[in-house]
Write an enzyme that holds these catalytic residues in place. Structure first.
Site, mmCIF file in Angstrom:
data_model
loop_
_atom_site.group_PDB
_atom_site.id
_atom_site.type_symbol
_atom_site.label_atom_id
_atom_site.label_comp_id
_atom_site.label_asym_id
_atom_site.label_seq_id
_atom_site.Cartn_x
_atom_site.Cartn_y
_atom_site.Cartn_z
ATOM 1 N N CYS A 174 61.283 68.850 32.948
ATOM 2 C CA CYS A 174 61.520 69.776 34.038
ATOM 3 C C CYS A 174 62.988 70.191 34.054
ATOM 4 O O CYS A 174 63.881 69.367 33.922
ATOM 5 C CB CYS A 174 61.167 69.215 35.421
ATOM 6 S SG CYS A 174 59.438 68.813 35.578
ATOM 7 N N GLY A 220 61.902 64.966 38.225
ATOM 8 C CA GLY A 220 61.861 63.501 38.375
ATOM 9 C C GLY A 220 60.499 63.080 38.894
ATOM 10 O O GLY A 220 59.530 63.847 38.811
ATOM 11 N N GLU A 250 60.442 58.772 10.489
ATOM 12 C CA GLU A 250 60.980 59.994 11.103
ATOM 13 C C GLU A 250 60.352 61.244 10.472
ATOM 14 O O GLU A 250 60.037 62.211 11.177
ATOM 15 C CB GLU A 250 62.515 59.996 10.966
ATOM 16 C CG GLU A 250 63.230 61.249 11.439
ATOM 17 C CD GLU A 250 62.994 61.622 12.898
ATOM 18 O OE1 GLU A 250 62.469 60.810 13.674
ATOM 19 O OE2 GLU A 250 63.327 62.778 13.257
ATOM 20 N N LYS A 277 58.273 64.051 12.579
ATOM 21 C CA LYS A 277 58.573 65.497 12.575
ATOM 22 C C LYS A 277 57.299 66.301 12.331
ATOM 23 O O LYS A 277 57.041 67.294 12.992
ATOM 24 C CB LYS A 277 59.596 65.872 11.488
ATOM 25 C CG LYS A 277 61.023 65.496 11.740
ATOM 26 C CD LYS A 277 61.722 66.298 12.821
ATOM 27 C CE LYS A 277 61.536 65.750 14.187
ATOM 28 N NZ LYS A 277 62.194 64.605 14.648
ATOM 29 N N GLU A 305 54.900 66.123 15.358
ATOM 30 C CA GLU A 305 55.404 66.839 16.524
ATOM 31 C C GLU A 305 55.165 68.337 16.432
ATOM 32 O O GLU A 305 54.756 68.964 17.404
ATOM 33 C CB GLU A 305 56.928 66.632 16.663
ATOM 34 C CG GLU A 305 57.332 65.322 17.259
ATOM 35 C CD GLU A 305 58.843 65.190 17.351
ATOM 36 O OE1 GLU A 305 59.327 64.835 18.426
ATOM 37 O OE2 GLU A 305 59.554 65.425 16.344
ATOM 38 N N HIS A 320 48.204 46.813 1.897
ATOM 39 C CA HIS A 320 47.587 45.925 2.891
ATOM 40 C C HIS A 320 46.775 46.718 3.915
ATOM 41 O O HIS A 320 46.621 46.286 5.053
ATOM 42 C CB HIS A 320 48.666 45.081 3.575
ATOM 43 C CG HIS A 320 49.414 44.216 2.619
ATOM 44 N ND1 HIS A 320 48.840 43.146 1.965
ATOM 45 C CD2 HIS A 320 50.675 44.307 2.146
ATOM 46 C CE1 HIS A 320 49.715 42.597 1.165
ATOM 47 N NE2 HIS A 320 50.849 43.282 1.243
ATOM 48 N N LYS A 361 61.899 67.852 25.697
ATOM 49 C CA LYS A 361 63.125 67.142 25.334
ATOM 50 C C LYS A 361 63.701 66.563 26.616
ATOM 51 O O LYS A 361 63.361 67.007 27.697
ATOM 52 C CB LYS A 361 64.087 68.190 24.773
ATOM 53 C CG LYS A 361 64.877 67.737 23.566
ATOM 54 C CD LYS A 361 65.627 68.875 22.972
ATOM 55 C CE LYS A 361 66.595 68.406 21.946
ATOM 56 N NZ LYS A 361 65.940 67.840 20.766
HETATM 57 C C1 G6P Z 1 61.723 63.064 23.408
HETATM 58 C C2 G6P Z 1 62.110 64.107 22.380
HETATM 59 C C3 G6P Z 1 62.488 63.438 21.071
HETATM 60 C C4 G6P Z 1 63.588 62.420 21.313
HETATM 61 C C5 G6P Z 1 63.219 61.404 22.387
HETATM 62 C C6 G6P Z 1 64.413 60.572 22.805
HETATM 63 O O1 G6P Z 1 60.551 62.443 23.030
HETATM 64 O O2 G6P Z 1 61.032 65.014 22.174
HETATM 65 O O3 G6P Z 1 62.946 64.418 20.163
HETATM 66 O O4 G6P Z 1 63.848 61.733 20.119
HETATM 67 O O5 G6P Z 1 62.768 62.096 23.559
HETATM 68 O O6 G6P Z 1 65.370 61.410 23.396
HETATM 69 P P1 G6P Z 1 66.899 61.094 23.460
HETATM 70 O O7 G6P Z 1 67.498 62.300 24.143
HETATM 71 O O8 G6P Z 1 67.052 59.859 24.283
HETATM 72 O O9 G6P Z 1 67.405 60.913 22.089
#
Ligand code: G6P
Length: 613
Positions: free
Chosen positions: A2, A101, A486, A490, A493, A509, A608
């Site tokens: 938000c 929040g 990672e 990616k 996502e 395994h 994000k």
């Molecule tokens: C969300 C985002 C990710 C990020 C994670 C942690 O899930 O989509 O890209 O890695 O939060 O965020 P931060 O800002 O704490 O690195």
């Protein structure tokens, strides 16, 4: 999670708020809304879907005024429909509020309000706030709107950044924060409020970061900041924002993600600027220099983070244990905060976070602090909550990251951890020439990334060949296992292809059962001490007809023979390979998502800056 914004001044608030929402859209895009104090009433519009839906609505009506608030939502309580969208208004439509929040005790408050006859319009936790403020304000005529907001927030448990306005005090905008970020932009006879500085930067460079428990009451010429507990006015320092419009716009790139992948030609260098000392084969990290003895002598270090930042933490563990020989445990913040971790005064907690606002990471820091640990932060956003909550820290200086899938922030986090490990190692037994070797590879990173970006054709070929598969496997060993995780994240996502990362030898395994001619397997195969082992792992996949996509920094005939596709990064230090190979994995995920027509910068269900737990 938000985004909220507000404006008070002499201009028309509507375009300012809309532009601000676009900048905050990375925080959530389930719905959006706006409320403006228009002469003698509050006008509002809200709509499920992306901000362009709201824009279309606004273009059909006249909504004009010089005080307003706006919101872009990532749904928590209640589905993403029009009525659950913010702003929320009281029953008489005289008070409007936006919130970022979660109000934890909303059910109890709601029951009390319902008993008093209030009729709710939405399923959200937020709506209780506006009715509670309204009940307090209209019950006690002596209270100002600010006092009513203060009194209401005292009854609330949870996290919030709010901005509210009231028709009966048309010269006034009130905002408060507890656990969710809020920045006040200070202009000439005008003020801006936002979840981060990006909506503000085009208008003023002067900002005040509000702290938890603070409330601000604005007219267009004055700002009074006090706390939720006391009306005593606080004096807060003005900070100049170090952000340019170019950094928050995508320019000629079709997506922020691609721009941010390309930014890595300079963002990693920015992370290292002034911090490498080739002469002594070490690094200087000013923000934590006073804690070096504590780090070296720590009984254990916990690294805590979420998502991509957690993957950076796993690489950090490998590096810190290799160079500095201190035991490191890497934990998801959401798990760490609820378990009985072993924490004493010799324990150090390092929190990694791009946004510096992730609620679980912040809570993990608070817990570690309470139990007596020293806390350090590795954050990208300057002045963020985690940066301020920790005892010391290192900024990544990657520049603003707007694409929801993290790219440049990740490579900068890994760069910081590499510099940290080396600095600690050099204080103990790591030889100067070892440090110099690592530093010279780190210094080549901008050129290495440029080289990788020139070879996108091959990556596009892989994308084309594999775009229709349903599953993908990523394999790596040692320091490259987290890189595999990672890479898989990616892909999941942004292209919605199911992907898993595994330590290469673990494959036999279980996951090997999944391999057939439709399964692409990305293998991270740098020339390090596991090279011959990884060759064996590739043979195992090949024997089951998997599609082998190898990423390496070494020409090797056997590797070429076994691989269906081979993607090269420039030869580099084994501890720098995770950074260069990650750039390839980011591009691969990006190209697949482009071919699949996915919403790259705003993948479904994600956001994000996760400020809810
Ligand atoms: C969300 C985002 C990710 C990020 C994670 C942690 O899930 O989509 O890209 O890695 O939060 O965020 P931060 O800002 O704490 O690195």
């Amino acid at each position: 999670m938000c985004g909220i914004t507000g404006y008070i001044g002499n201009r028309n608030a509507t375009p300012i708020l809309l532009k601000g929402l676009k900048r905050l859209e990375y925080r959530g895009y389930d719905s959006s809304g706006i409320a403006i104090l228009d002469t003698d009433r509050i006008k509002y519009l809200k709509k499920a879907g992306k901000i362009k839906e709201l824009q279309a609505l606004i273009s059909k009506t006249s909504i004009y005024g010089s005080i307003g608030i706006a919101h872009t939502r990532w749904a928590t309580h209640g589905s993403p429909n029009d009525s659950n969208s913010h702003p929320h208004l009281n029953e008489s439509g005289t008070i409007a509020l936006v919130h970022n929040g979660i109000i934890e005790n909303y059910e109890a408050i709601k029951e009390t309000l319902i008993r008093k006859g209030v009729i709710f319009q939405s399923e959200t936790d937020t709506e209780v706030l506006v009715h509670l403020i309204s009940a307090i304000y209209y019950e006690d005529k002596k209270l100002s709107f600010e006092d009513a907001v203060r009194a209401a927030l005292q009854e609330v448990v949870g996290a919030y950044g709010i901005v509210a306005l009231c028709k009966d005090e048309p010269e006034n905008l009130v905002a408060a924060r507890m656990g969710s970020p809020l920045v006040l932009g200070v202009g000439e006879n005008e003020y801006f409020l936002a979840s981060d500085a990006s909506p503000i930067v085009g208008y003023t460079r002067n900002v005040i970061y509000l702290d938890d428990g603070e409330i601000v009451s604005l007219t267009k010429n004055t700002h009074n900041i006090s706390t939720l507990k006391s009306k005593e006015i606080l004096t807060k320092t003005l900070t100049e924002i170090d952000l340019t419009i170019d950094e928050i716009e995508k320019g000629e790139f079709p997506h922020f993600m691609l721009k941010e992948i390309h930014d890595q030609t300079h963002s990693i260098t920015n992370t290292m600027r002034g911090r490498l000392n080739f002469q002594d084969g070490t690094t200087n990290l000013g923000g934590i220099s006073e804690f070096i003895p504590s780090l070296i002598n720590a009984s254990r270090i916990y690294i805590t983070a979420c998502g991509t930042s957690w993957h950076a933490g796993l690489i950090g563990k490998h590096l810190i244990e290799t160079y500095a020989q201190v035991p490191v445990h890497v934990e998801y913040a959401s798990e760490f905060r609820y378990r009985k971790a072993i924490i004493d005064s010799d324990t150090i907690l390092i929190a990694i976070s791009q946004s510096g606002e992730t609620a679980d990471t912040l809570a993990a820091i608070k817990k570690a602090k309470e139990l007596g640990a020293l806390t350090l932060g590795i954050c990208n956003v300057v002045g963020s909550s985690i940066a301020r909550e920790t005892d010391g820290g290192i900024y990544t200086h990657a520049g603003p990251e707007i694409g929801v899938a993290s790219t440049k922030a990740f490579t900068s986090q890994v760069t910081v951890l590499t510099m940290l490990a080396l600095m600690l190692g050099r204080k103990i037994e790591v030889a100067k020439n070892k440090g110099q070797n690592l530093i010279s590879s780190l210094s080549e990173l901008n050129k290495d990334v440029e080289e990788i970006l020139k070879n996108q054709k091959k990556i596009k070929e892989v994308a084309k060949f594999t775009k229709d598969v349903n599953h993908y496997i990523y394999l790596g060993r040692g320091i490259n296992f987290p890189v595999a995780l990672e890479g898989a994240l990616k892909l999941k996502e942004i292209s919605y292809i199911h992907a898993e990362g595994y330590p290469a030898a673990e494959m036999k395994h279980g996951p090997i059962a999944l391999i057939d001619e439709n399964m692409p397997v990305v293998v991270l195969a740098p020339m390090d001490n596991t090279f011959s082992k990884i060759l064996a792992n590739i043979q195992e996949v090949k024997a089951r007809k998997g599609i082998i996509i190898t990423i390496t920094d070494t020409k090797n005939s056997e590797l070429e023979k076994l691989s269906d596709f081979i993607l090269y990064v420039p030869p580099t230090h084994q501890h720098v390979f995770p950074i260069t190979s990650s750039v390839i994995l980011q591009l691969l995920a990006y190209e697949i998502a482009v071919l699949k027509n996915c919403e790259i910068d705003q993948p479904r269900n994600l956001a994000k800056s996760v400020t809810v737990e």
